[in-house]
Scaffold this active site. Sequence first.
Site, PDB file in Angstrom:
ATOM      1  N   GLU A  82      -3.480   3.450  -7.287  1.00  0.00           N
ATOM      2  CA  GLU A  82      -3.925   4.515  -6.385  1.00  0.00           C
ATOM      3  C   GLU A  82      -2.952   5.691  -6.463  1.00  0.00           C
ATOM      4  OE1 GLU A  82      -6.364   3.058  -2.700  1.00  0.00           O
ATOM      5  OE2 GLU A  82      -4.231   3.047  -2.283  1.00  0.00           O
ATOM      6  N   HIS A 112       0.847  -1.192   0.000  1.00  0.00           N
ATOM      7  CA  HIS A 112       0.000   0.000   0.000  1.00  0.00           C
ATOM      8  C   HIS A 112       0.885   1.246   0.000  1.00  0.00           C
ATOM      9  CE1 HIS A 112      -2.956   2.972   1.231  1.00  0.00           C
ATOM     10  NE2 HIS A 112      -3.869   2.137   0.801  1.00  0.00           N
TER      11      HIS A 112
END
Length: 214
Positions: free
Chosen positions: A133, A85
């Site tokens: 992202e 992430h």
Amino acid sequence: MFVLVNLKTYPCDPVAVAEAVRDVNETTDARLAVAPQAAHLERVAETGVETWAQHVDPIDYGSNTGHALAESVAEAGAVGTLINHSEQRMKLADIDGSVQAARRADLETVVCANNPAQIGAAAALGPDAVAVEPPELIGTGTPVSQADPDVVEDAVDAAAGVDSEVSVLCGAGISTGDDVVAAGELGAEGVLLASGVAKADDPTAALEALVDPL
Ligand SMILES: O=C[C@H](O)COP(=O)(O)O
């Protein structure tokens, strides 16, 4: 569509949000899952919701301190894990190691990446899915599908060019059903989102609104 709700370290009640995700999942054809902090995995999994870890480390059983072992995450009830992430960045070799560790423990994998070029590299490691992202949009409420739709389409192309079996999710700023629909129209098979649910006054209502147009 796959809707994966990352609770990060937001100060929400993980069990209450998990129950909301579980219950809304029963009302829709979409697939909903939740990724709590490691310390909350077991309590969240006990609700019956599809439970994901936020991270596993590229390690095996043994002399490691302060790590997340894939087998322990699976024993706690997780069926999948995020890897790399933007808020838990890893070196390529370690991402590879974490994908292998997750596979060893039968965990489904979503490898996150900042942009389409990184998505190509991530897809080459053979995860089940990748998630693009743009870091600057995370937590803003401005959806990537609106602010930077090319990023999603280019990520889909980049993954398909490497391995057509790897699904593509997108995330950052997604909080409405229209955002999820737009992501699907750009070729994403799911969305990764956090603040739109974890910071909502009423997570059930937020989730219902997310899946309503699907
Ligand atoms: O893991 C989730 C993403 O970082 C998106 O976060 P956000 O929905 O708060 O923008």
